[in-house]
Scaffold this motif. Structure first.
Motif, short mmCIF file in Angstrom:
data_model
loop_
_atom_site.label_atom_id
_atom_site.label_comp_id
_atom_site.label_asym_id
_atom_site.label_seq_id
_atom_site.Cartn_x
_atom_site.Cartn_y
_atom_site.Cartn_z
N HIS A 210 -6.78 8.20 6.43
CA HIS A 210 -7.68 7.16 5.94
C HIS A 210 -6.89 6.03 5.28
CE1 HIS A 210 -7.35 8.28 1.69
NE2 HIS A 210 -8.12 7.26 1.41
N ASP A 211 -5.61 6.32 5.01
CA ASP A 211 -4.74 5.30 4.41
C ASP A 211 -3.29 5.62 4.73
OD1 ASP A 211 -4.04 7.48 2.86
OD2 ASP A 211 -4.43 6.51 0.94
N ASP A 213 0.19 6.32 2.63
CA ASP A 213 0.74 6.55 1.30
C ASP A 213 2.25 6.41 1.37
OD1 ASP A 213 -1.82 7.68 0.05
OD2 ASP A 213 -1.55 9.03 1.76
N ARG A 374 -6.02 0.47 4.46
CA ARG A 374 -5.76 0.92 3.09
C ARG A 374 -4.32 1.39 2.96
NH1 ARG A 374 -5.64 1.96 -0.64
NH2 ARG A 374 -6.32 4.07 -1.16
N ASP A 376 -1.40 2.75 -0.07
CA ASP A 376 -1.01 3.09 -1.45
C ASP A 376 0.51 2.97 -1.54
OD1 ASP A 376 -3.61 3.74 -2.12
OD2 ASP A 376 -3.35 5.90 -1.85
N TRP A 392 2.67 13.77 -3.88
CA TRP A 392 2.06 12.81 -2.96
C TRP A 392 2.00 13.29 -1.52
CZ3 TRP A 392 -0.91 8.56 -3.61
CH2 TRP A 392 -1.11 8.18 -4.95
MN MN Z 1 -3.85 7.73 -0.62
#
Ligand code: MN
Ligand code: GTP
Ligand code: MN
Length: 452
Positions: A210-211, A213, A374, A376, A392
């Motif tokens: 979904h993103d 990182d 998205r 991060d 993470w």
């Molecule tokens: Mn994330």
């Protein structure tokens, strides 16, 4: 053998971090059902109480580590963390092929609307409940046209609503690697020794997420400070940033002995980070030409499937080789990116100055060559890097069990910043993930085995 899972069930360890949990397993029909009831609990249960959701998640985790399919309820005798409710669901599916509760959830229109709203960046269960139950909204258009929703105060939500079409589309693995390279290239202009690693689900072998990182660090302690600000500035001046929020580091030594705040989304840490939405050329996914013939078809297939929820795990696209996709391919990627980035050259000035929803919707619906994703970005100093990498990489459940295990079995506090021995009142340094597991007296688990 029909009941091969029976023998296995008895051997499953109590803590998820003591097991190997692969991404794909033999009991997906059962874990999908448990995920559905978990999701319902997460959406409907009141804020701060995710014990019911957690119970379903833990039951699913136990099933995920079995290497044999479960064929009767007897097979899971002795399997840890299977509560009565979960057991009933599993039993019904094994006997009848379906669960009435899961069917009810699938047909619960109100719940499905809330679920859809929760896929908006910035929307949690309470907002979703309010939109459906109080404001009687059903679609994104309803939200956009609802006069009482203009989230001027919460820019994140405005971007989330306006760019929902982009953001609900999952990011493919190859795109994630390219995004890493783009970020890395910018960082290299600031400091040649900076490291950038893709963490989260991609590091655990997922093909979609979904993103993206990205964990950023520097081999020399202290040299990582100030990098994120400069990086964001550079990315912004290249028109690669749509929206984001910078969080300053709030870390201090005394935090090592304290537990980090537990939220339904996981445990919050104190790293300096940027949480936001970046802009990428839509054709970031197009297959680079030449020199990559042998991998070309594979990559093409992946692009075709991009955005779909589930695909078969593609073994030829190296899952273990996390961050490196070969230097030949790399060059092609850089070239293709440079080409497209000059052709679409988004300018930061073209962004609406306010986060007025209608302005953002106009931008989102305009003819554009970029898509929003998205991202991060997290900065970890070298001394905390091994712990940050574990934290993470996840999964959230794996982290949760690691921390619980450390606390209960070793009287140690584990966070993404370090490990603190409560008895000896001192922190314990680690320079690799392997070392972290070693100190915790746990068998090392590859990221691919942390999919609980
Ligand atoms: Mn994330
Ligand atoms: P997808 O993105 O959907 O593929 O799943 P994911 O596993 O990558 O989830 P996510 O991006 O939400 O989080 C990645 C990892 O970072 C998880 O293990 C989280 O526990 C962790 N994480 C996410 N946000 C935070 C945070 O604010 N603090 C800390 N410490 N960890 C976080
Ligand atoms: Mn992620």
């Amino acid at each position: 053998e029909l009941h091969a899972a029976k023998e296995e069930s008895k051997l499953v360890s109590k803590y998820e971090c003591q097991r190997s949990t692969p991404l794909h397993h033999q009991n997906e029909n059962l874990t999908d059902a448990l995920s559905a009831v978990e999701e319902e609990a997460e959406i409907l249960d009141r804020k701060e109480d995710y014990s019911r959701a957690l119970a379903f998640c833990k039951a699913a985790c136990s099933l995920k580590c079995l290497t044999k399919p479960v064929s009767s309820i007897q097979d899971i005798k002795g399997l840890p963390n299977i509560g009565d409710h979960s057991r009933d669901i599993i039993k019904e599916i094994l006997e009848n092929g379906f669960s009435r509760e899961v069917e009810r959830i699938k047909n619960d229109h109100s719940l499905q609307k809330k679920k859809m709203f929760m896929s908006i960046y910035g929307v949690g269960p309470s907002t979703a409940r309010k939109w459906v139950d109080v404001l009687q909204l059903a679609t994104i258009e309803d939200v956009i046209n609802c006069p009482s929703i203009n989230p001027r105060k919460e820019a994140r939500l405005a971007y989330g609503i306006a760019f929902h079409e982009d953001l609900k589309q999952q990011v493919g693995r190859t795109t994630a690697m390219r995004i890493r390279d783009i970020v890395h290239n910018e960082l290299k202009t600031l400091d040649g020794e900076v490291t950038v690693e893709v963490t989260g689900g991609f590091r655990r072998g997922k093909q979609f997420g979904h993103d993206v990182d990205l964990l950023i660090s520097h081999p020399v302690e202290g040299r990582e400070t100030g990098l994120l600000q400069k990086l964001i500035h550079r990315l912004n001046s290249k028109g690669l940033i749509l929206h984001g929020v910078m969080e300053e580091s709030t870390f201090s030594e005394e935090m090592l002995s304290k537990s980090s705040k537990l939220t339904p989304k996981g445990q919050l840490d104190h790293f300096e980070k940027w949480i936001g939405i970046m802009k990428f050329p839509k054709n970031l996914e197009t297959t680079p030409q030449d020199s990559v013939r042998d991998r070309k078809e594979t990559i093409k297939d992946e692009f075709k499937e991009e955005g779909k929820k589930r695909i078969k795990l593609d073994h030829s696209l190296t899952v273990t080789d996390h961050n490196h996709i070969g230097s030949g391919l790399q060059e092609q990627i850089n070239k293709s990116f440079q080409k497209s980035s000059t052709s679409y050259s988004p300018s930061p000035a073209s962004l609406p100055s306010s986060s007025d929803l209608s302005e953002l919707v106009k931008l989102a619906q305009s003819e554009r060559e970029w898509r929003a994703s998205r991202v991060d970005l997290i900065i970890a100093p070298a001394s905390q890097y091994a712990y940050a990498l574990v934290g993470w990489t996840g999964s959230k459940m794996f982290n949760r069990s690691l921390r619980l295990y450390a606390q209960r079995e070793l009287d140690m506090k584990l966070t993404s910043h370090g490990l603190f021995d409560m008895k000896q009142r001192k922190p314990i340094q680690a320079s690799s993930e392997q070392e972290v597991f070693e100190i915790l007296k746990l068998q090392y688990r590859n990221p691919e085995e942390r999919n609980c």
